[in-house]
Design an enzyme around this catalytic site. Structure first.
Site, short mmCIF file in Angstrom:
data_model
loop_
_atom_site.label_atom_id
_atom_site.label_comp_id
_atom_site.label_asym_id
_atom_site.label_seq_id
_atom_site.Cartn_x
_atom_site.Cartn_y
_atom_site.Cartn_z
N SER A 97 13.70 37.61 -45.97
CA SER A 97 15.01 38.21 -45.75
C SER A 97 14.91 39.71 -45.49
O SER A 97 14.24 40.11 -44.56
CB SER A 97 15.92 37.91 -46.96
OG SER A 97 17.24 38.16 -46.62
N ASP A 241 19.57 42.15 -40.71
CA ASP A 241 18.29 42.12 -41.43
C ASP A 241 17.33 41.18 -40.67
O ASP A 241 17.73 40.52 -39.71
CB ASP A 241 18.51 41.76 -42.91
CG ASP A 241 18.85 40.31 -43.14
OD1 ASP A 241 19.39 39.66 -42.23
OD2 ASP A 241 18.58 39.80 -44.26
N ASP A 243 16.09 38.28 -41.02
CA ASP A 243 16.40 36.86 -40.82
C ASP A 243 17.86 36.62 -40.45
O ASP A 243 18.34 35.48 -40.43
CB ASP A 243 15.94 35.99 -42.00
CG ASP A 243 16.80 36.13 -43.23
OD1 ASP A 243 17.27 37.25 -43.48
OD2 ASP A 243 17.01 35.12 -43.94
N ASP A 245 20.99 37.01 -41.47
CA ASP A 245 22.16 36.48 -42.18
C ASP A 245 23.07 37.60 -42.66
O ASP A 245 24.18 37.35 -43.09
CB ASP A 245 21.75 35.53 -43.33
CG ASP A 245 20.74 36.14 -44.27
OD1 ASP A 245 20.34 37.31 -44.06
OD2 ASP A 245 20.35 35.44 -45.23
MG MG Z 1 18.54 37.89 -45.02
#
Ligand code: MG
Length: 450
Positions: A97, A241, A243, A245
């Site tokens: 993340s 970020d 990834d 999300d």
């Molecule tokens: Mg993330």
């Protein structure tokens, strides 16, 4: 040395120390057994360590009889969407993340496209720790196929959101700077913006995994984005970020509007069109609550952690939900935080508002938040929280998740992190000084207990 973090947010550790091949192997083999050798979607963010972790994960899944569909470098929410698309038994997103470059990890998802809930995650971790696995004979081994259409489908799904007026957004020809910090976002956000008729200036778009700056989309990490917005005289900027999300917004003057306000903007858009229910976690700003109240909509708080928000959303059939860290969840698309969804809803709101992003931010309920953290490495965070709760037993408190203490115009929420040995101190008040001094007061209290 850091510790391996095992939580409802998945596993995270540092490469070369805690996230060892053995760790990846035991939990992936356990997951393969948990999904009974079914179909599993595997995607990863762009981290340098991603290819070798991905090879290990796929190898273990094949050994456990799983039919792997490898969708390559993608956002975590794309993995969730692909579980639904392929009617898979589960998914694994290989990502740490927002953590820095030396980290990586695994996020496990079930056949309902959501993260494993705390009980299911616990089951898989316990199976891994006991080296439970179901290794198949050579005739029953799984397989790996590639699918490179996942991002295309994700973009289409976002463009089909019922609250969007694509024609109206496209007519505005927004000039947008986007910073995807060399993460998976480079593959989706610029393309989505182009489809929304925007003039796109992408920085740090290459998905090299060599993050150009600290990857968490906090204001202090967005100076390059702010500078570019001013240079380009752009309408706004987005940062995500690695990834993809979480989404943070920067206004037309280059000023980050605060990651809390991504969800506030999305909430205003949804509730201005439809009555319904909303779920946010306990650390999220009161600003969304004020908006929900204004539109006579129901507002509920859940425990912190994306899956806790998502499960509460299912329970009360919510229209929207999310977290103050820039995580917007729109069940119409899927039950997970999704930065492309946040980007599209923001542009719709800005289109309807008609003014600048700075003016839109100024029109929203105003709160300031302090987010701080204290290291509790080697200490028992639960004991510390109990002592603080006892000390303030004369004030209204909520112990659903950590300790939240309410004051008339402000609140403070203390909770141990799921992923790091720290206690987070989140405070909110009508202005910066009050929010910061409230947070500092409780930081000092925590330090005095240790
Ligand atoms: Mg993330």
């Amino acid at each position: 040395m850091s510790t391996l973090m095992v939580s409802i947010s998945g596993l995270r550790g540092e490469i070369g120390s805690t996230l060892t091949p053995e760790v990846v192997q035991k939990y992936t083999l356990a997951f393969a057994k948990y999904v009974k050798g079914g179909k599993v979607i595997v995607g990863r963010d762009s981290r340098v360590s991603g290819p070798f972790i991905s090879d290990l994960v796929k190898g273990c899944l094949v050994a456990g009889g799983c039919e792997v569909i490898d969708i390559g470098i993608v956002p975590t929410p794309t993995v969730q969407l692909e579980i639904e698309h392929h009617r898979a038994a589960g998914g694994i997103a290989i990502t740490a993340s927002h953590n820095p470059i030396q980290w990586n990890g695994l996020k496990f998802m079930g056949s309902n496209s959501r993260f494993l809930n705390p009980e299911a995650a616990q089951t898989v971790y316990a199976m891994g720790d006991h080296h439970e696995m179901d290794l198949k004979s050579w005739q029953e081994l799984g397989s790996v196929t590639m699918d490179d259409q996942a991002i295309k489908r994700h973009i289409e799904k976002v463009l089909n959101i019922s609250y969007l007026d694509l024609k109206a957004i496209r007519q505005r020809h927004f000039k947008v700077v986007v910073d995807t910090v060399n993460g998976a976002g480079g593959r989706i956000i610029p393309e989505l913006l182009k489809k929304l008729g925007c003039e796109v200036i992408a920085i740090n778009q290459e998905t090299s995994g060599r993050f150009a700056h600290t990857p968490e989309p906090l204001p202090e990490n967005l100076s390059q984005l702010g500078d570019e917005i001013r240079k380009q005289k752009a309408d706004l900027g987005f940062a995500v970020d690695p990834d993809v999300d979480r989404c943070a917004i920067v206004d037309n003057t280059g000023q980050p509007i605060g990651e809390e306000y991504t969800l506030v903007i999305a909430t205003k858009l949804i509730f201005s069109k439809k009555m319904g229910r909303m779920v946010v976690n306990m650390s999220t700003s009161r600003a969304s609550e004020d908006i929900a109240k204004y539109y006579n909509c129901m507002f509920v708080r859940s425990r912190v952690g994306e899956i806790n928000v998502a499960e509460k959303m299912v329970e009360i059939d919510a229209l929207i939900g999310g977290e103050g860290n820039g995580g917007v969840i729109l069940p119409e698309v899927h039950l997970g935080r999704d930065a492309p969804v946040a980007v599209a809803l923001t542009l719709q709101m800005l289109t309807e508002f008609g003014g600048t992003m700075q003016e839109l931010r100024a029109s929203l309920p105003h709160y300031e938040m302090g987010k701080q953290k204290v290291s509790v490495e080697g200490l028992d965070p639960d004991r510390i929280l109990k002592e603080i709760a006892k000390k303030h037993s004369d004030l209204p408190q909520d112990h659903l998740d950590g300790v939240k203490i309410d004051f008339e115009n402000s609140w403070v929420h203390l909770r141990k992190s799921n992923t790091e040995p720290i206690i987070r101190v989140i405070s909110e008040a009508p202005n910066v000084e009050e929010a910061e001094s409230l947070g500092k007061r409780f930081m000092d209290e925590i330090k005095s207990i240790r």
